[in-house]
Design an enzyme around this catalytic site. Structure first.
Site, PDB file in Angstrom:
ATOM      1  CD  GLU A   1      -9.172  -1.893  -0.864  1.00 47.20           C
ATOM      2  OE1 GLU A   1      -9.726  -2.104   0.222  1.00 47.20           O
ATOM      3  OE2 GLU A   1      -8.500  -2.758  -1.456  1.00 47.20           O
TER       4      GLU A   1
ATOM      5  CG  ASP B   1      -1.717  -1.269   1.366  1.00 43.65           C
ATOM      6  OD1 ASP B   1      -2.179  -1.812   0.347  1.00 43.65           O
ATOM      7  OD2 ASP B   1      -1.862  -1.743   2.505  1.00 43.65           O
TER       8      ASP B   1
END
Length: 533
Positions: free
Chosen positions: A201, A36
């Site tokens: 997301e 991420d």
């Protein structure tokens, strides 16, 4: 900053080198589990933040001058202030951070899925971070990203974890105090991706040429794509466009990352690719802006959507000094602090280890856990990320055991795991191989045992490009004997597999039965050429 190697652990080439001839680079630029990633530029410096989940210290910060070669420089926090993290809490912890530069300071925001949204800031990420501030106490709000608009108003955009709150595929925008310490409302949904961008997301909010842009991954980690939303108004409505997908390449799920613009007017996008046991490795893609939309990678088939590149010309940065390839896996423990690449499996305790009891060595003190014994429940596992695409890790370890239930050694950790244990017996010493699973209550199982006649051993694990692992040991560091069958390393919960060391008591005693001393831990390449998969 991670120290250099001296003396006992000599320098070796990096396991992975993304630099190739002719001023080019190859992906991944980081063949390690920096999941991420988000990235910013400050002048000629680039800073990256990544997820740490339930590994401590948390939220690693990396630095680069060319977007290709990175070094680990700090962590945002040492521990999380919740009892949940006094023991391993696999898959929980710090998810999907954002990093920004605002008002002369660096800011990092992240969420824990069960406790809320947190923030820390610093004027110098090389020197450490301020104590965490809980921006929002909540459950199921994840992937926060702050945004300070031109008019001075502050916002925070985030996604939802369906497993915690029963909501997914929606992005929510909140007003935030200008000092970034708290939210001023519960926000409103600015995009619903349920139909066309399921599981959207990881939003990152930017402003360019009068448009608000939200860069957000959708479609799932392995099967998804990178979506970009744009609007003239911060609350929308937003147009949507897929700007990067796997296409006909081998790079699955190319998404979730950060956009960078250079003084040279080049644009780049950092993202991850899921590589199984090797984790979510970091890629760098060129970006072209066409009709107000970014196209990432290269549009190979002419469908208007970029596909990830494996090789490209290096970014035209203002770098005066180019870093060397990432190489933080080795340690000779000559420093008075643990090197930055080591992480514990729970909130760390000072009495777990010492670097001064025998200077130049790491002493791990034995810690026990209640039965049934499972290594995955041990908080004082000291681990580091797998180095891809293949490697050999060797540790020199000495045992000082006062009971035959004390065990120390080398471990490979994932949802299924194996470890090599060194222990004392009536007739000398023994080396044993164990296997276990994170889930369930079944005790770890011993699969093989060898007797040895020395209190110091060299333990080794060799990991090939398919993450198949083989344990071996030596008394002289020259002749290694395989022990146990080969086994397949697998990812942990949201993480890649990890390798590291431990010292425990399988009988449940805590700190009563001795310690192990680790002279050095060395990771060597077994390949590392830049090639296609």
């Amino acid at each position: 900053m991670a120290k250099s190697l001296t003396g006992k652990a000599k320098h070796h080439p990096p396991v992975w080198n993304p630099n190739i001839d002719g001023g080019r680079f190859c992906n991944p630029v980081l063949f390690m589990d920096y999941s991420d990633p988000d990235v910013i530029r400050k002048g000629s410096d680039f800073f990256m933040a990544a997820s740490s989940f339930s590994c401590f210290p948390g939220i690693p910060i990396l630095h680069s001058t060319d977007l290709v070669n990175w070094s680990l420089i700090s962590h945002v926090f040492d521990e999380l202030p919740f009892g949940e993290y006094e023991a391993p809490a696999h898959g929980k912890g710090a998810w999907a951070p954002s990093i920004r530069y605002h008002n002369g300071e660096f800011w990092v925001y992240f969420a824990t899925p069960d406790e809320g949204i947190f923030m820390s800031k610093t004027s110098d990420p090389f020197k450490g971070w301020e104590p965490l501030i809980q921006v929002k106490k909540t459950k199921g709000w994840i992937d926060p990203c702050p945004f300070w608009d031109d008019d001075g108003n502050a916002y925070l955009i985030h996604a939802y974890a369906n497993s915690r709150i029963g909501i997914k595929s929606k992005l929510n925008l909140c007003r935030m105090k200008k000092d970034g310490t708290a939210l001023e409302d519960d926000g409103e949904i600015v995009f619903d991706g349920t139909l066309n961008h399921p599981t959207i997301e990881g939003p990152k909010l930017y402003k360019k040429d009068g448009y608000y842009y939200i860069f957000a991954p959708a479609g799932g980690v392995k099967t998804g794509w990178q979506t970009v939303l744009r609007s003239k108004q911060i609350y929308g409505p937003y147009e949507d466009k897929v700007v990067l997908h796997q296409g006909n390449t081998a790079i699955n799920g190319p998404h979730q990352g950060g956009w960078i613009e250079l003084d040279s007017e080049e644009s780049w996008f950092i993202h991850f690719q899921d590589r199984g046991a090797f984790g979510r490795v970091v890629h760098l893609q060129p970006v072209r802006w066409i009709d107000g939309w970014p196209l990432m990678g290269e549009d190979i088939d002419g469908d208007g959507i970029g596909e990830p590149v494996l090789q490209w010309e290096k970014p035209k940065t203002n770098a005066k000094e180019v870093k060397q390839p990432f190489d933080h896996a080795n340690d000779d423990f000559s420093s008075d602090r643990l090197a930055l690449h080591w992480q514990w499996e729970a909130n760390p305790k000072q009495d777990w280890y010492s670097l001064s009891a025998t200077p130049g060595r790491l002493r791990l003190y034995s810690r026990g856990i209640p039965h049934p014994f499972k290594l995955s429940r041990l908080p004082n596992l000291l681990m580091q990320k797998f180095s891809g695409p293949s490697f050999t890790a060797t540790v020199k370890l000495s045992l000082n055991a006062f009971s035959d239930t004390m065990l120390a050694g080398l471990a490979v950790m994932g949802r299924e795991y194996a470890y090599l244990g060194f222990s004392k017996s009536e007739n000398g010493y023994r080396l044993s191989v164990y296997k276990g699973r994170m889930e369930g209550e079944q005790e770890d199982v011993k699969t093989e045992e060898h007797g040895v006649q020395a209190e110091t051993v060299y333990l080794r694990v060799t990991v090939d490009e398919q993450a198949v692992c083989r344990f071996s040991y030596s008394m002289d560091q020259r002749h290694f004997t395989q022990i146990g069958d080969s086994f397949q390393a697998v990812p942990g919960r949201w993480t890649g597999a990890k390798a590291g060391v431990y010292c425990t008591d399988t009988g449940g005693a805590d700190g009563q039965d001795g310690w192990c001393d680790i002279d050095w831990f060395r990771v060597e390449p077994a390949g590392g050429e830049c090639h296609e998969w």
